[in-house]
Design an enzyme around this catalytic site. Structure first.
Site, short mmCIF file in Angstrom:
data_model
loop_
_atom_site.label_atom_id
_atom_site.label_comp_id
_atom_site.label_asym_id
_atom_site.label_seq_id
_atom_site.Cartn_x
_atom_site.Cartn_y
_atom_site.Cartn_z
N ASP A 11 47.35 30.15 51.66
CA ASP A 11 47.13 31.44 50.74
C ASP A 11 48.49 31.87 50.10
O ASP A 11 49.51 31.33 50.73
CB ASP A 11 46.67 32.34 51.81
CG ASP A 11 46.37 33.77 50.80
OD1 ASP A 11 46.05 33.73 49.58
OD2 ASP A 11 46.90 35.09 51.33
N SER A 12 48.29 32.59 49.27
CA SER A 12 49.59 32.96 48.36
C SER A 12 50.46 33.94 49.61
O SER A 12 51.55 34.33 49.24
CB SER A 12 49.35 33.86 47.42
OG SER A 12 48.76 35.19 47.80
N TYR A 43 49.90 35.92 43.56
CA TYR A 43 49.54 34.87 42.65
C TYR A 43 48.91 35.41 41.46
O TYR A 43 48.73 35.04 40.54
CB TYR A 43 48.70 33.97 43.27
CG TYR A 43 49.19 32.80 44.11
CD1 TYR A 43 50.64 32.69 44.52
CD2 TYR A 43 48.36 31.73 44.59
CE1 TYR A 43 50.93 31.56 45.16
CE2 TYR A 43 48.84 30.57 45.31
CZ TYR A 43 50.15 30.62 45.73
OH TYR A 43 50.72 29.57 46.47
N GLY A 44 48.30 36.86 41.93
CA GLY A 44 47.45 37.47 41.01
C GLY A 44 47.79 38.01 39.57
O GLY A 44 47.04 38.10 38.76
N CYS A 74 42.17 32.01 49.31
CA CYS A 74 42.77 32.87 48.28
C CYS A 74 41.86 32.88 47.06
O CYS A 74 41.56 31.77 46.41
CB CYS A 74 43.98 32.27 47.87
SG CYS A 74 44.98 33.34 46.63
N ASN A 75 41.32 33.97 46.83
CA ASN A 75 40.38 34.16 45.64
C ASN A 75 41.02 33.79 44.14
O ASN A 75 40.48 33.29 43.52
CB ASN A 75 39.69 35.44 45.68
CG ASN A 75 38.90 36.08 46.82
OD1 ASN A 75 37.68 35.95 46.67
ND2 ASN A 75 39.56 36.12 47.81
N THR A 76 42.22 34.24 44.25
CA THR A 76 42.78 33.97 42.76
C THR A 76 43.15 32.49 42.95
O THR A 76 43.12 31.87 41.61
CB THR A 76 44.31 34.63 43.16
OG1 THR A 76 44.03 36.23 43.40
CG2 THR A 76 45.00 34.69 41.69
N CYS A 183 39.61 39.75 47.61
CA CYS A 183 40.88 39.18 47.85
C CYS A 183 41.21 38.98 49.27
O CYS A 183 40.80 39.97 49.94
CB CYS A 183 41.85 40.13 47.47
SG CYS A 183 43.52 39.57 47.73
N HIS A 185 43.52 39.22 51.10
CA HIS A 185 44.45 40.12 51.99
C HIS A 185 43.72 41.45 52.32
O HIS A 185 44.08 42.19 53.03
CB HIS A 185 45.58 40.50 50.89
CG HIS A 185 46.85 39.66 50.90
ND1 HIS A 185 46.69 38.34 50.21
CD2 HIS A 185 48.04 39.77 51.02
CE1 HIS A 185 47.69 37.56 50.33
NE2 HIS A 185 48.68 38.63 51.01
N1 DGL Z 1 44.96 36.49 48.93
C1 DGL Z 1 45.00 36.36 47.42
C2 DGL Z 1 43.69 36.59 46.91
O1 DGL Z 1 42.72 36.44 47.72
C3 DGL Z 1 45.90 37.23 46.89
C4 DGL Z 1 46.29 37.00 45.44
C5 DGL Z 1 47.73 37.35 45.04
O2 DGL Z 1 48.49 36.70 45.78
O3 DGL Z 1 47.89 38.08 44.30
O4 DGL Z 1 43.31 36.68 45.71
#
Ligand code: DGL
Length: 258
Positions: A11-12, A43-44, A74-76, A183, A185
């Site tokens: 994940d990010s 990452y978003g 991570c969804n992004t 997300c 998080h």
């Molecule tokens: N956990 C990431 C997600 O599911 C966070 C993205 C990010 O780092 O902005 O999108």
């Protein structure tokens, strides 16, 4: 079929541990290696190409560690890069996407809210999925600032409460009955979110669905471990204090530059 290699998860940052938790709960014998790319969070707000490059860097490291399957927690990252990852690597990938489908199918008001990063909400993959449920009104909200506060360990801070109020009040006013956490998080914010939302609004995330998908893939293609007492290992490329806290100091956390 047995396969004793580890499952890789990235994940990010620390948020994907919410997905790791569900996988570990369902498949406790599986060895898991988790990468928290906190140095590059969030990452978003990055471009699609930057996100793809970061995902490839994380994948390369997990493959060096001999992972049999990679979960993009991570969804992004999933909505921007899963196609490119699957095209480049032979290892199977499981991704995570906002759970619009169960929300839209179960909503009585036919109005649902989704809280996710900008990168997820503008992605082609997310918009294609959302189009399939066009009869449901989907209220999209970018969770500006939420990931940064979580990464700093400020989950219960006044700043977090203020941001959540500002994002959720318009959804409550618009009569949503489902809130999708898009997300990985955000599941850490559920206690806070519950204080703001009225009881009739359901909160859903994709953690359990990803764990079930992981189990199916091991069953069909990849193979389960036949070892017992696996020990999860976590790597972070920043200071490990917050990650250790979120894991309640129960697991090994290694600081590593990647
Ligand atoms: N956990 C990431 C997600 O599911 C966070 C993205 C990010 O780092 O902005 O999108």
């Amino acid at each position: 079929m047995n396969n004793n290699k580890p499952i890789g998860i990235f994940d990010s940052g620390i948020g994907g541990t919410s997905i790791w938790r569900e996988i570990h709960h369902l498949l406790p014998d599986e060895q898991t290696i988790y990468l928290a790319d906190s140095k590059n969070a969030p990452y978003g707000q990055k471009s699609k190409n930057e996100i793809i490059a970061l995902c490839m860097k994380n994948t390369d490291l997990l493959l060096q560690m001999d992972c049999k399957l990679i979960v993009v927690a991570c969804n992004t990252a999933t909505t921007n890069a899963i196609k490119e990852l699957r095209a480049k690597y032979e290892v199977p990938f499981i991704g995570i996407e906002p759970a619009i489908k169960p929300a839209a199918l179960n909503s009585k008001t036919q109005k649902i809210g989704i809280l996710a990063t900008q990168g997820t909400l503008i992605s082609e993959l997310f918009n294609k999925t959302a189009e399939q449920f066009h009869t449901t009104k989907i209220l999209e909200q970018v969770g500006h600032g939420l990931v940064q506060l979580i990464e700093k360990g400020q989950i219960n801070s006044p700043a977090m409460t203020e941001l959540l109020h500002s994002y959720l009040q318009p959804m409550i006013a618009a009569d949503i009955d489902y809130l999708v956490l898009g997300c990985s998080h955000y599941p850490y914010l559920i206690p806070q979110i519950k204080k703001i939302l009225p009881d009739h609004i359901h909160i859903i995330d994709s953690g359990q669905a990803v764990a079930r998908q992981t189990q199916n893939l091991l069953n069909k293609e990849v193979g389960f471990t036949n070892l017992k007492n696996s020990k999860p290992v976590f790597y972070t490329n920043t200071d490990s204090t917050v990650l250790k806290e979120i894991l309640k100091n129960e697991y090994e956390v290694i600081e590593k530059d990647f």
